[in-house]
Design a protein around this motif. Structure first.
Motif, PDB file in Angstrom:
ATOM      1  N   SER A  41      35.153 -37.880 -23.385  1.00  0.00           N
ATOM      2  CA  SER A  41      34.757 -38.817 -22.333  1.00  0.00           C
ATOM      3  C   SER A  41      35.880 -38.857 -21.312  1.00  0.00           C
ATOM      4  O   SER A  41      37.024 -39.136 -21.664  1.00  0.00           O
ATOM      5  CB  SER A  41      34.538 -40.220 -22.902  1.00  0.00           C
ATOM      6  N   VAL A  42      35.544 -38.562 -20.077  1.00  0.00           N
ATOM      7  CA  VAL A  42      36.532 -38.624 -18.999  1.00  0.00           C
ATOM      8  C   VAL A  42      36.255 -39.899 -18.223  1.00  0.00           C
ATOM      9  O   VAL A  42      35.151 -40.112 -17.719  1.00  0.00           O
ATOM     10  CB  VAL A  42      36.449 -37.399 -18.069  1.00  0.00           C
ATOM     11  N   CYS A  43      37.268 -40.756 -18.138  1.00  0.00           N
ATOM     12  CA  CYS A  43      37.110 -42.031 -17.455  1.00  0.00           C
ATOM     13  C   CYS A  43      37.000 -41.810 -15.947  1.00  0.00           C
ATOM     14  O   CYS A  43      37.811 -41.097 -15.349  1.00  0.00           O
ATOM     15  CB  CYS A  43      38.287 -42.949 -17.766  1.00  0.00           C
ATOM     16  N   MET A  44      35.996 -42.449 -15.360  1.00  0.00           N
ATOM     17  CA  MET A  44      35.789 -42.382 -13.919  1.00  0.00           C
ATOM     18  C   MET A  44      35.830 -43.775 -13.303  1.00  0.00           C
ATOM     19  O   MET A  44      35.329 -43.996 -12.203  1.00  0.00           O
ATOM     20  CB  MET A  44      34.456 -41.694 -13.612  1.00  0.00           C
ATOM     21  N   GLY A  45      36.433 -44.725 -14.041  1.00  0.00           N
ATOM     22  CA  GLY A  45      36.641 -46.056 -13.481  1.00  0.00           C
ATOM     23  C   GLY A  45      37.527 -45.942 -12.254  1.00  0.00           C
ATOM     24  O   GLY A  45      38.141 -44.897 -11.997  1.00  0.00           O
ATOM     25  N   THR A  46      37.645 -47.005 -11.510  1.00  0.00           N
ATOM     26  CA  THR A  46      38.357 -46.958 -10.239  1.00  0.00           C
ATOM     27  C   THR A  46      39.781 -46.420 -10.369  1.00  0.00           C
ATOM     28  O   THR A  46      40.176 -45.503  -9.642  1.00  0.00           O
ATOM     29  CB  THR A  46      38.385 -48.358  -9.579  1.00  0.00           C
ATOM     30  N   ALA A  47      40.569 -46.959 -11.289  1.00  0.00           N
ATOM     31  CA  ALA A  47      41.959 -46.517 -11.432  1.00  0.00           C
ATOM     32  C   ALA A  47      42.024 -45.041 -11.798  1.00  0.00           C
ATOM     33  O   ALA A  47      42.804 -44.274 -11.218  1.00  0.00           O
ATOM     34  CB  ALA A  47      42.687 -47.363 -12.472  1.00  0.00           C
ATOM     35  N   CYS A  48      41.211 -44.614 -12.757  1.00  0.00           N
ATOM     36  CA  CYS A  48      41.229 -43.210 -13.179  1.00  0.00           C
ATOM     37  C   CYS A  48      40.732 -42.293 -12.067  1.00  0.00           C
ATOM     38  O   CYS A  48      41.301 -41.229 -11.827  1.00  0.00           O
ATOM     39  CB  CYS A  48      40.403 -43.023 -14.443  1.00  0.00           C
ATOM     40  N   TYR A  49      39.681 -42.710 -11.401  1.00  0.00           N
ATOM     41  CA  TYR A  49      39.136 -41.891 -10.321  1.00  0.00           C
ATOM     42  C   TYR A  49      40.182 -41.686  -9.222  1.00  0.00           C
ATOM     43  O   TYR A  49      40.399 -40.562  -8.768  1.00  0.00           O
ATOM     44  CB  TYR A  49      37.867 -42.525  -9.746  1.00  0.00           C
ATOM     45  N   LEU A  50      40.833 -42.774  -8.828  1.00  0.00           N
ATOM     46  CA  LEU A  50      41.832 -42.678  -7.754  1.00  0.00           C
ATOM     47  C   LEU A  50      43.058 -41.861  -8.149  1.00  0.00           C
ATOM     48  O   LEU A  50      43.721 -41.296  -7.288  1.00  0.00           O
ATOM     49  CB  LEU A  50      42.264 -44.074  -7.303  1.00  0.00           C
ATOM     50  N   ARG A  51      43.334 -41.777  -9.436  1.00  0.00           N
ATOM     51  CA  ARG A  51      44.502 -41.033  -9.905  1.00  0.00           C
ATOM     52  C   ARG A  51      44.160 -39.643 -10.420  1.00  0.00           C
ATOM     53  O   ARG A  51      44.982 -39.006 -11.055  1.00  0.00           O
ATOM     54  CB  ARG A  51      45.219 -41.838 -10.980  1.00  0.00           C
ATOM     55  N   GLY A  52      42.931 -39.183 -10.185  1.00  0.00           N
ATOM     56  CA  GLY A  52      42.596 -37.806 -10.525  1.00  0.00           C
ATOM     57  C   GLY A  52      41.564 -37.612 -11.609  1.00  0.00           C
ATOM     58  O   GLY A  52      41.449 -36.517 -12.170  1.00  0.00           O
TER      59      GLY A  52
ATOM     60  N   VAL B  35      32.448 -41.252 -17.959  1.00  0.00           N
ATOM     61  CA  VAL B  35      32.139 -42.633 -18.330  1.00  0.00           C
ATOM     62  C   VAL B  35      32.675 -43.583 -17.275  1.00  0.00           C
ATOM     63  O   VAL B  35      33.606 -43.250 -16.543  1.00  0.00           O
ATOM     64  CB  VAL B  35      32.681 -42.988 -19.735  1.00  0.00           C
ATOM     65  N   ARG B  36      32.104 -44.753 -17.210  1.00  0.00           N
ATOM     66  CA  ARG B  36      32.445 -45.716 -16.165  1.00  0.00           C
ATOM     67  C   ARG B  36      33.868 -46.250 -16.278  1.00  0.00           C
ATOM     68  O   ARG B  36      34.594 -46.283 -15.319  1.00  0.00           O
ATOM     69  CB  ARG B  36      31.468 -46.897 -16.184  1.00  0.00           C
TER      70      ARG B  36
ATOM     71  N   ALA C 261      45.790 -44.451 -16.614  1.00  0.00           N
ATOM     72  CA  ALA C 261      45.007 -43.595 -15.717  1.00  0.00           C
ATOM     73  C   ALA C 261      45.832 -42.419 -15.190  1.00  0.00           C
ATOM     74  O   ALA C 261      47.025 -42.568 -14.963  1.00  0.00           O
ATOM     75  CB  ALA C 261      44.489 -44.418 -14.544  1.00  0.00           C
ATOM     76  N   PRO C 262      45.172 -41.266 -15.059  1.00  0.00           N
ATOM     77  CA  PRO C 262      43.814 -40.928 -15.490  1.00  0.00           C
ATOM     78  C   PRO C 262      43.814 -40.549 -16.973  1.00  0.00           C
ATOM     79  O   PRO C 262      44.820 -40.091 -17.505  1.00  0.00           O
ATOM     80  CB  PRO C 262      43.450 -39.739 -14.622  1.00  0.00           C
ATOM     81  N   LEU C 263      42.662 -40.740 -17.613  1.00  0.00           N
ATOM     82  CA  LEU C 263      42.615 -40.476 -19.044  1.00  0.00           C
ATOM     83  C   LEU C 263      41.290 -39.899 -19.470  1.00  0.00           C
ATOM     84  O   LEU C 263      40.299 -39.939 -18.759  1.00  0.00           O
ATOM     85  CB  LEU C 263      42.928 -41.744 -19.832  1.00  0.00           C
ATOM     86  N   LEU C 264      41.329 -39.355 -20.684  1.00  0.00           N
ATOM     87  CA  LEU C 264      40.119 -38.922 -21.349  1.00  0.00           C
ATOM     88  C   LEU C 264      40.251 -39.276 -22.809  1.00  0.00           C
ATOM     89  O   LEU C 264      41.352 -39.514 -23.308  1.00  0.00           O
ATOM     90  CB  LEU C 264      39.831 -37.426 -21.135  1.00  0.00           C
ATOM     91  N   THR C 265      39.118 -39.336 -23.487  1.00  0.00           N
ATOM     92  CA  THR C 265      39.114 -39.559 -24.916  1.00  0.00           C
ATOM     93  C   THR C 265      38.421 -38.375 -25.578  1.00  0.00           C
ATOM     94  O   THR C 265      37.545 -37.734 -24.996  1.00  0.00           O
ATOM     95  CB  THR C 265      38.386 -40.858 -25.316  1.00  0.00           C
TER      96      THR C 265
END
Length: 163
Positions: free
Chosen positions: A85-96, A126-127, A135-139
């Motif tokens: 799962s790759v996070c696409m929340g605001t912080a993660c999205y803005l940081r790559g 994921v949201r 951020a940015p992160l994945l699980t």
């Protein structure tokens, strides 16, 4: 008319799932709980499972599918052994986050709702994972990898290929 009481033998579902369905099918909002439990047991909601759920609960198949396809959480295809799962929340999205998602798909050679040929990996955007400070992160499954760069991804995936 009440929905029929299901049995393990006729559904092919584990007895615990059948009991859970019979308990929740009469409760308001029970379909969501039933779908969550079904996905927990099988990893996704197959067309066959959706049909059986419709029969057991007395809910039209179109409504069951409507709920499954409305909520991003529910999957209709079998995921890989290692669910990324790759996070696409605001912080993660803005940081790559998008770069991580694109690189992960490129490395594994799969797109949305696909599984690698060996069945080891599938990837979802994921949201929000709720770890904005990383951020940015994945699980991968229950493991979280934060403050990532694209260059770090191959080493992470290698751990799961070799396991």
């Amino acid at each position: 008319m009440a929905a029929p009481v299901a049995t393990h033998e006729e559904t092919g579902f584990p007895p615990e799932l059948v009991s859970f369905i019979d308990e929740w099918k009469v409760k308001p909002g029970g379909l969501i709980m039933i779908l969550h439990k079904t996905q927990e047991v099988f990893g996704y909601i197959s067309r066959e499972s959706a049909g059986k759920l419709a029969h057991i609960t007395g809910i039209p198949l179109a409504r069951v599918y409507g709920v499954v396809t409305f909520y991003h959480f529910f999957k209709t295809t079998k995921p890989g052994k290692n669910r990324i799962s790759v996070c696409m929340g605001t912080a993660c999205y803005l940081r790559g986050g998008q770069d991580l998602l694109d690189e992960s798909r490129r490395i594994l050679g799969i797109g949305p709702n696909e599984v690698t040929g060996d069945g080891l990996f599938s990837i979802d955007a994921v949201r929000c994972v709720g770890c904005c400070g990383l951020a940015p992160l994945l699980t991968v499954g229950t493991e979280t990898y934060g403050k990532l760069t694209k260059a770090m991804i191959p080493e992470i995936f290698a751990k799961y290929r070799d396991a």
